[in-house]
Motif scaffolding. Structure first.
Motif, PDB file in Angstrom:
ATOM      1  N   ILE A  15       0.856  -1.083  -0.152  1.00  0.00           N
ATOM      2  CA  ILE A  15      -0.092  -0.164   0.075  1.00  0.00           C
ATOM      3  C   ILE A  15       0.985   1.212   0.014  1.00  0.00           C
ATOM      4  O   ILE A  15       0.679   2.276  -0.631  1.00  0.00           O
ATOM      5  CB  ILE A  15      -0.961   0.016   1.062  1.00  0.00           C
ATOM      6  N   ALA A  16       1.937   1.072   0.945  1.00  0.00           N
ATOM      7  CA  ALA A  16       2.833   2.465   0.791  1.00  0.00           C
ATOM      8  C   ALA A  16       3.446   2.615  -0.599  1.00  0.00           C
ATOM      9  O   ALA A  16       3.631   3.795  -1.027  1.00  0.00           O
ATOM     10  CB  ALA A  16       4.099   2.273   1.886  1.00  0.00           C
ATOM     11  N   PHE A  37      -0.237   4.103  10.003  1.00  0.00           N
ATOM     12  CA  PHE A  37       0.123   5.354  10.042  1.00  0.00           C
ATOM     13  C   PHE A  37      -0.872   6.306   9.313  1.00  0.00           C
ATOM     14  O   PHE A  37      -1.628   6.073   8.505  1.00  0.00           O
ATOM     15  CB  PHE A  37       1.463   5.718   9.672  1.00  0.00           C
ATOM     16  N   ASN A  38      -0.658   7.624   9.861  1.00  0.00           N
ATOM     17  CA  ASN A  38      -1.672   8.593   9.169  1.00  0.00           C
ATOM     18  C   ASN A  38      -0.918   9.627   8.232  1.00  0.00           C
ATOM     19  O   ASN A  38       0.276   9.944   8.885  1.00  0.00           O
ATOM     20  CB  ASN A  38      -2.276   9.690  10.300  1.00  0.00           C
ATOM     21  N   ILE A  39      -1.394   9.954   7.083  1.00  0.00           N
ATOM     22  CA  ILE A  39      -0.825  11.092   6.140  1.00  0.00           C
ATOM     23  C   ILE A  39      -1.948  11.981   5.787  1.00  0.00           C
ATOM     24  O   ILE A  39      -3.057  11.748   5.857  1.00  0.00           O
ATOM     25  CB  ILE A  39      -0.114  10.473   5.021  1.00  0.00           C
ATOM     26  N   THR A  55      -0.524  -1.154   7.201  1.00  0.00           N
ATOM     27  CA  THR A  55       0.359  -1.815   6.551  1.00  0.00           C
ATOM     28  C   THR A  55       0.309  -3.412   6.663  1.00  0.00           C
ATOM     29  O   THR A  55       0.680  -4.285   5.484  1.00  0.00           O
ATOM     30  CB  THR A  55       1.807  -1.456   6.890  1.00  0.00           C
ATOM     31  N   GLU A  56      -0.290  -3.850   7.558  1.00  0.00           N
ATOM     32  CA  GLU A  56      -0.330  -5.337   7.714  1.00  0.00           C
ATOM     33  C   GLU A  56      -1.534  -5.685   6.788  1.00  0.00           C
ATOM     34  O   GLU A  56      -1.144  -6.972   5.984  1.00  0.00           O
ATOM     35  CB  GLU A  56      -0.680  -5.661   8.972  1.00  0.00           C
ATOM     36  N   SER A  57      -2.505  -5.061   6.981  1.00  0.00           N
ATOM     37  CA  SER A  57      -3.471  -5.732   5.821  1.00  0.00           C
ATOM     38  C   SER A  57      -3.577  -4.987   4.256  1.00  0.00           C
ATOM     39  O   SER A  57      -4.389  -5.348   3.462  1.00  0.00           O
ATOM     40  CB  SER A  57      -5.072  -5.296   6.550  1.00  0.00           C
ATOM     41  N   VAL A  71      -4.777  -1.930  -2.645  1.00  0.00           N
ATOM     42  CA  VAL A  71      -3.993  -1.255  -3.593  1.00  0.00           C
ATOM     43  C   VAL A  71      -4.737  -1.016  -5.305  1.00  0.00           C
ATOM     44  O   VAL A  71      -4.428   0.104  -5.696  1.00  0.00           O
ATOM     45  CB  VAL A  71      -2.626  -1.988  -3.888  1.00  0.00           C
ATOM     46  N   ILE A  72      -5.795  -2.054  -5.067  1.00  0.00           N
ATOM     47  CA  ILE A  72      -6.517  -1.872  -6.501  1.00  0.00           C
ATOM     48  C   ILE A  72      -7.613  -0.658  -6.509  1.00  0.00           C
ATOM     49  O   ILE A  72      -7.481   0.201  -7.126  1.00  0.00           O
ATOM     50  CB  ILE A  72      -7.161  -3.330  -6.810  1.00  0.00           C
ATOM     51  N   ASN A  73      -8.074  -0.622  -5.389  1.00  0.00           N
ATOM     52  CA  ASN A  73      -8.990   0.547  -5.327  1.00  0.00           C
ATOM     53  C   ASN A  73      -8.149   1.910  -4.994  1.00  0.00           C
ATOM     54  O   ASN A  73      -8.847   3.130  -5.667  1.00  0.00           O
ATOM     55  CB  ASN A  73      -9.920   0.581  -3.955  1.00  0.00           C
ATOM     56  N   LEU A  74      -6.985   1.996  -4.362  1.00  0.00           N
ATOM     57  CA  LEU A  74      -6.155   3.001  -4.449  1.00  0.00           C
ATOM     58  C   LEU A  74      -5.836   3.550  -5.786  1.00  0.00           C
ATOM     59  O   LEU A  74      -5.869   4.733  -6.056  1.00  0.00           O
ATOM     60  CB  LEU A  74      -4.795   2.895  -3.597  1.00  0.00           C
ATOM     61  N   VAL A  75      -5.229   2.605  -6.744  1.00  0.00           N
ATOM     62  CA  VAL A  75      -4.940   2.834  -7.981  1.00  0.00           C
ATOM     63  C   VAL A  75      -6.200   3.516  -8.950  1.00  0.00           C
ATOM     64  O   VAL A  75      -6.128   4.310  -9.485  1.00  0.00           O
ATOM     65  CB  VAL A  75      -4.176   1.774  -8.639  1.00  0.00           C
TER      66      VAL A  75
END
Length: 162
Positions: A15-16, A37-39, A55-57, A71-75
């Motif tokens: 994800i990172a 973590f938050n950003i 990060t774990e999931s 990661v797919i939803n993020l992209v």
């Protein structure tokens, strides 16, 4: 898309890494080694970090309402495309070979079809067996020629079953 392809994408890309590669999120001060973590969210004006990265999931969630997912939803969110389009993009970007997935998918469909066919054959076989027993019982109840004339189809049907 195949679930196996999605799993392969998620195994190839954290994800990172997805945030760094597909968004303009600033990860320089983020503690990406932590469980979460938050950003600041890259999809809206954010004064306080509202995007949590797990990060774990390998997932994310924006507490200001931008969404969440893997990661797919993020992209998909970053590129403003559907999940299917994001998967195609990720397959290309990550160099994932989909040939084996297509072959496995075809083999799965063939095997599933064979299992369904075998199941249907067993059902018909059981139904024929039950019919045969019923007809044999009916044949045993015949007492004379008159009964045979009335129920003559019993013998013809029995002959066809055997």
């Amino acid at each position: 898309m195949s679930t196996n392809i999605c799993k392969e994408i998620k195994n190839h890309l954290s994800i990172a890494e997805a945030l760094d590669r597909y968004t303009d999120a600033n990860l320089s001060k983020a503690k990406i080694y932590k469980k979460q973590f938050n950003i600041c969210c890259p999809w809206h004006a954010d004064k306080n970090p509202s995007l949590t990265i797990y990060t774990e999931s390998n997932t994310w969630h924006c507490w200001a309402g931008c969404g969440g997912g893997d990661v797919i939803n993020l992209v998909a969110k970053s590129k403003n495309v559907s999940n299917d389009e994001a998967i195609k993009l990720l397959i290309k970007d990550l160099g994932i070979n989909t040939t084996s997935f297509v072959q496995n998918s075809q083999e799965y469909k063939i095997n599933r079809g064979l299992k369904e066919f075998n199941h249907t054959c067993k059902l018909y076989s059981c139904a024929l067996h039950d019919l045969k027993i019923s007809l044999l019982d009916e044949a045993k109840s015949l007492k004379d020629v008159y009964d045979l004339e009335q129920k003559g189809d019993v013998y013809h049907t029995l002959a066809r079953i055997e």
